[in-house]
Design a protein around this motif. Structure first.
Motif, PDB file in Angstrom:
ATOM      1  N   ALA A 194       0.897  -0.557  -0.155  1.00 43.85           N
ATOM      2  CA  ALA A 194       0.013  -0.188   0.013  1.00 43.85           C
ATOM      3  C   ALA A 194       1.192   1.332   0.072  1.00 43.85           C
ATOM      4  O   ALA A 194       0.922   2.060  -0.338  1.00 43.85           O
ATOM      5  CB  ALA A 194      -0.694  -0.366   1.436  1.00 43.85           C
ATOM      6  N   ARG A 195       1.711   0.823   0.520  1.00 39.45           N
ATOM      7  CA  ARG A 195       2.958   2.229   0.594  1.00 39.45           C
ATOM      8  C   ARG A 195       3.591   3.010  -0.665  1.00 39.45           C
ATOM      9  O   ARG A 195       3.407   3.218  -1.075  1.00 39.45           O
ATOM     10  CB  ARG A 195       3.739   2.354   1.774  1.00 39.45           C
ATOM     11  CG  ARG A 195       3.691   1.734   3.253  1.00 39.45           C
ATOM     12  CD  ARG A 195       5.091   2.012   3.907  1.00 39.45           C
ATOM     13  NE  ARG A 195       5.427   4.068   3.991  1.00 39.45           N
ATOM     14  CZ  ARG A 195       6.550   4.024   4.185  1.00 39.45           C
ATOM     15  NH1 ARG A 195       7.898   3.136   4.782  1.00 39.45           N
ATOM     16  NH2 ARG A 195       6.976   5.051   3.967  1.00 39.45           N
ATOM     17  N   VAL A 196       3.624   1.677  -1.353  1.00 37.49           N
ATOM     18  CA  VAL A 196       4.177   2.178  -3.198  1.00 37.49           C
ATOM     19  C   VAL A 196       3.151   2.530  -3.981  1.00 37.49           C
ATOM     20  O   VAL A 196       3.045   3.238  -4.920  1.00 37.49           O
ATOM     21  CB  VAL A 196       4.690   0.618  -3.677  1.00 37.49           C
ATOM     22  CG1 VAL A 196       4.434  -0.073  -3.701  1.00 37.49           C
ATOM     23  CG2 VAL A 196       5.859   1.516  -4.718  1.00 37.49           C
ATOM     24  N   SER A 197       2.315   1.936  -3.553  1.00 34.87           N
ATOM     25  CA  SER A 197       0.485   2.388  -3.882  1.00 34.87           C
ATOM     26  C   SER A 197       0.085   3.403  -4.200  1.00 34.87           C
ATOM     27  O   SER A 197       0.300   4.455  -5.200  1.00 34.87           O
ATOM     28  CB  SER A 197      -0.340   1.420  -3.775  1.00 34.87           C
ATOM     29  OG  SER A 197      -0.373   0.066  -4.287  1.00 34.87           O
ATOM     30  N   SER A 236      -3.360   5.888   8.246  1.00 33.19           N
ATOM     31  CA  SER A 236      -1.956   5.729   9.180  1.00 33.19           C
ATOM     32  C   SER A 236      -1.901   7.256   8.108  1.00 33.19           C
ATOM     33  O   SER A 236      -2.095   7.227   6.970  1.00 33.19           O
ATOM     34  CB  SER A 236      -1.252   4.281   8.765  1.00 33.19           C
ATOM     35  OG  SER A 236      -0.200   5.188   8.811  1.00 33.19           O
ATOM     36  N   LYS A 237      -0.899   7.936   8.622  1.00 33.64           N
ATOM     37  CA  LYS A 237      -0.391   9.242   8.396  1.00 33.64           C
ATOM     38  C   LYS A 237       1.286   8.279   6.744  1.00 33.64           C
ATOM     39  O   LYS A 237       1.323   9.063   6.060  1.00 33.64           O
ATOM     40  CB  LYS A 237       0.672   9.859   8.797  1.00 33.64           C
ATOM     41  CG  LYS A 237      -0.396  10.661  10.180  1.00 33.64           C
ATOM     42  CD  LYS A 237       0.262  11.694  10.396  1.00 33.64           C
ATOM     43  CE  LYS A 237      -1.019  11.713  11.585  1.00 33.64           C
ATOM     44  NZ  LYS A 237       0.209  13.161  12.748  1.00 33.64           N
ATOM     45  N   ASP A 238       0.785   6.548   7.432  1.00 33.16           N
ATOM     46  CA  ASP A 238       1.825   6.750   5.817  1.00 33.16           C
ATOM     47  C   ASP A 238       1.758   6.713   4.447  1.00 33.16           C
ATOM     48  O   ASP A 238       2.521   6.391   3.308  1.00 33.16           O
ATOM     49  CB  ASP A 238       2.374   4.661   5.779  1.00 33.16           C
ATOM     50  CG  ASP A 238       3.152   4.595   7.440  1.00 33.16           C
ATOM     51  OD1 ASP A 238       3.985   5.583   8.098  1.00 33.16           O
ATOM     52  OD2 ASP A 238       2.954   3.672   8.284  1.00 33.16           O
ATOM     53  N   PHE A 239       0.005   6.730   4.673  1.00 36.23           N
ATOM     54  CA  PHE A 239      -0.409   6.787   3.313  1.00 36.23           C
ATOM     55  C   PHE A 239      -0.887   8.649   2.890  1.00 36.23           C
ATOM     56  O   PHE A 239      -1.185   9.039   3.651  1.00 36.23           O
ATOM     57  CB  PHE A 239      -1.756   6.010   3.141  1.00 36.23           C
ATOM     58  CG  PHE A 239      -1.120   4.665   3.237  1.00 36.23           C
ATOM     59  CD1 PHE A 239      -0.176   3.699   2.636  1.00 36.23           C
ATOM     60  CD2 PHE A 239      -2.085   4.039   4.820  1.00 36.23           C
ATOM     61  CE1 PHE A 239      -0.317   2.804   3.281  1.00 36.23           C
ATOM     62  CE2 PHE A 239      -1.663   2.478   5.010  1.00 36.23           C
ATOM     63  CZ  PHE A 239      -0.547   2.104   4.417  1.00 36.23           C
TER      64      PHE A 239
END
Length: 746
Positions: A194-197, A236-239
């Motif tokens: 999901a992070r790379v997406s 999440s703030k990662d996305f």
């Protein structure tokens, strides 16, 4: 002890074939040790003992420095065995990908990067190898990503970006289509995918070679029981989500208590941002299921995933000619082996299509085939629940007039696509409205109660059509009013979700598919009348036909609501023709959509405009995708004005522009909706979601609850199937082969 023996075997093989194979980017001095470690990393006991260096040559180092000075340390160390047969790697400082090529093909095929889970502490690689081999069976190449551990999330993010770039850069070398490269991750690997997406445009490292000039945006994403997707009730703030994110599929189980809440939060964020997302949330399955055999319906996820990959044109498999063979209607004969086999053959065709919630074939009954027992649905893999049809008299239930309905009110035909059919006739009186129904109390919040955010729907009904132009099946409760002769007063509001109708749109004998986002009633509420229409006439029987004479007259009619694509489509016998409604302002059925479109246009202009209804609900504006026209045609041109017809995917607009002094067109002075596509019909909402049992309606077959108790269709219904996903055109055609529902009657 077993692992030690296998390492020795690997070494023997390696030394024996050293002169025959070359390990990519690895010096001869360190190959034996590297090969040993690759066996530890990737091989199960049986696989390692039979591995040769050809398998080892499929390991590609991600970074140039690791490929040049490669040695054992850094490739990963297995953690102590937990006794479950899985290898867990940690201490990875030299990341790599392991290549599982698809069978040789003339055309480039798709590829998937598999990201193992393990909480960013280790990598459970052995859960990904079966998935890689499963993908290979369907023409998809796979790469297992060995990213850096432990607790190196930043490094892992760099690794997956680098992996996408390398595979896309070297796509031609591996016979891979550079536009069909996706990621699939499980648990922590799902978070990484999901992070790379969502973060494909984030620069995580300085470019090191020519591969880094290539995009690292995946073309599709599959998340299996993803972890770390949320922080409490927030994403999440990662996305950072946007409409640019490639299509995403999420598969997880609701009893994965530690991580499940993050999946709907992530899915809703994608949906609201305008990205394409499909979800399959199973009731049970826990965490880490991978391809491990499970009790249905969880173990159907590979089929659902495969269908999604086909829907997104990632997998382009041709339909075999044998799949097109039609199966004629069969005659019911209790206990006859031939009939039983034919019935099961047809049921299997329906059950093989992913997403089946319920199939009523009108053969299955509570106690075998005894006619005094209610009809039962055949449980599908989506939910695995059985639904019983009860005979009810709608007039008695909602207007307290008439007698109780029984199964004797439903004549049986003795033949049909599955072997049996039920008669629905025009009512003898307004107090005699027998219907087969699943009461709300038996379906609320069940898999059959398809509703809410992101949910798609498909329904197919097999029938012999005689006459009439109203409801066939669905959850379509119009609402009730006071009896005739009194001023009409709403006694019970509408509870619409979806419904399939015969006729409507002034096209008797065609098909209409209604869907609602608010559940509202018809009277006084003009906002819920969204309708897809297929004008093709159904094959029609005559009342004096004998059963054997009607075998060529069966129809398979249906509807598909694709929530990802925001449209609903009506089908007749596997076909869905494109339909445009000219001048919708004057159409009995589409004047409501026209007004909702018009009010949205007027509201976008500052100030109160002529014709603007300031009380019109803002969430009911009908906003069609009209950013860029697909075609324009000049209708009229003067020195200062231009009138042109602009064609968009679902609308045709007559727009008037003022010509600026430089000759360019200014902002439109006037826009009018002159044509509206009704098949497929644009529906940019979610299906109405009743929050309580009282706010929802039943599932009915043969009739719906209608305010004025008017006549309905006359037909034999020989099957009803409901799916909790959007079926493809090919799947709708396949269902139409049952009962030989294709073409026109002679």
């Amino acid at each position: 002890m077993v692992l030690t023996n296998n390492i020795v075997n690997c070494c023997d093989i390696r030394q024996k074939e050293e002169t025959e194979n070359k390990l990519m980017n690895t010096s001869k001095r360190v190959r034996p040790l590297f090969f040993i470690l690759s066996c530890i990393t990737f091989g199960s006991t049986a696989v390692i003992a039979n591995t040769n260096e050809e398998m080892a040559s499929n390991i590609i180092m991600l970074w140039p420095k690791d490929g040049v000075s490669q040695d054992g340390p850094g490739m990963g160390t297995p953690k102590p065995d937990r006794g479950d047969g899985h290898i867990r790697l940690t201490d990875v400082t030299k990341p790599s990908i392991r290549y599982f090529p698809a069978p040789a093909s003339k055309k480039p095929g798709p590829a998937v990067i598999l990201c193992p889970g393990g909480g960013y502490v280790c990598l459970v690689t052995t859960k990904m190898e079966p998935i890689a081999k499963w993908l290979n069976q369907h023409g998809v190449s796979a790469f297992i990503l060995i990213y850096r551990t432990p607790k190196k999330r930043k490094d892992a993010f760099e690794d997956i970006q680098r992996a996408v770039r390398i595979i896309r850069s070297r796509a031609a070398e591996w016979n891979i289509d550079h536009s069909r490269i996706g990621v699939m991750g499980s648990s922590a690997g799902g978070h990484l995918a999901a992070r790379v997406s969502t973060g494909f445009d984030i620069q995580t490292y300085q470019a090191v070679d020519e591969h880094d000039d290539i995009s690292c945006k995946p073309d599709f994403t599959v998340l299996l029981y993803p972890a770390y997707m949320n922080k409490g009730k927030e994403l999440s703030k990662d996305f950072t989500v946007s409409s640019k994110i490639s299509p995403t599929l999420i598969v997880t189980a609701k009893d994965d208590k530690g991580f499940f809440p993050g999946s709907p939060i992530y899915a809703n964020a994608l949906k609201e941002a305008g990205a394409s997302v499909r979800t399959h949330f199973f009731e049970k399955g826990g965490h880490g299921f991978s391809l491990r055999p499970k009790q249905y319906p969880l173990s159907t996820w590979p089929d659902l995933c495969l269908q999604w990959l086909k829907d997104k044109n990632v997998i382009q498999e041709k339909i075999k000619e044998t799949d097109r063979e039609s199966l004629p209607p069969i005659q019911f004969a209790e206990g006859e082996k031939h009939f039983t086999a034919a019935n099961e053959e047809r049921i299997d065709i329906v059950k093989q299509i992913p997403g089946l919630v319920a199939l009523w074939d009108f053969v299955q009954r509570r106690d075998s085939w005894k006619t005094k027992n209610p009809f039962l649905s055949i449980p599908g893999e989506s939910g695995g629940q059985t639904y019983e049809l009860e005979p009810r008299n709608l007039s008695l239930d909602f207007w307290h007039e008439g007698k109780e309905a029984t199964l004797d009110d439903f004549e049986l035909y003795g033949r049909g696509p599955f072997g049996q059919a039920v008669r629905f006739s025009s009512p003898r009186s307004t107090t005699d409205l027998p219907v087969l129904t699943v009461p709300r109390k038996n379906l609320h919040d069940s898999p059959l109660d398809i509703k809410g955010k992101g949910k798609s729907l498909s329904m197919v009904v097999w029938l012999l059509y005689e006459r009439g132009n109203h409801a066939i099946a669905g959850m379509w409760h119009e609402g009730t009013v006071t009896p005739r002769g009194e001023p009409p007063v709403v006694k019970e509001p509408g509870k619409r979700q979806f419904g399939l109708f015969a006729g409507l749109q002034a096209n008797k004998g065609g098909i209409g598919a209604h869907i609602s986002e608010n559940g509202g009633s018809s009277f006084g509420n003009i906002y819920a009348r969204h309708l897809a229409s297929e004008p093709t006439k159904m094959k029609q029987i005559k009342t004096d036909m004998k059963p054997v004479e009607t075998d060529k007259y069966w129809n398979a009619v249906g509807m598909v609501f694709n929530n990802e694509e925001n449209h609903v489509t009506a089908y007749v016998n596997g076909s869905a023709n494109e339909v445009w409604v000219e001048n919708p302002k004057e159409s009995r059925f589409f004047e409501h959509a026209y007004r909702a479109w018009q009010q949205g246009q007027l509201a976008d202009v500052d100030g109160i405009q002529p014709g603007e209804d300031v009380n019109f609900p803002k969430d009911q504006y009908y906003r069609l995708p009209e950013d860029e026209p697909v075609e324009t045609k000049i209708i009229e041109r003067t020195s200062d004005r231009v009138v042109r017809l602009e064609t968009y995917p679902f609308s045709k607009i007559e727009a008037t522009y003022q010509v600026k002094p430089d000759g360019n067109l200014g902002k439109p002075l006037k826009r009018d909706l002159v044509a509206l596509k009704s098949n497929p019909y644009y529906f940019g909402y979610d299906i109405y979601a009743p929050k309580t049992m009282e706010q929802g309606g039943p599932f009915t077959i043969g009739r719906v609850i209608h305010s004025n108790r008017h006549a309905t269709l006359s037909a034999w219904i020989g099957g009803v199937a409901v799916f909790d996903r959007a079926l493809s055109d090919e799947e709708m055609k396949k269902l139409a082969t049952i009962g030989n529902c294709s073409g026109m009657a002679k």
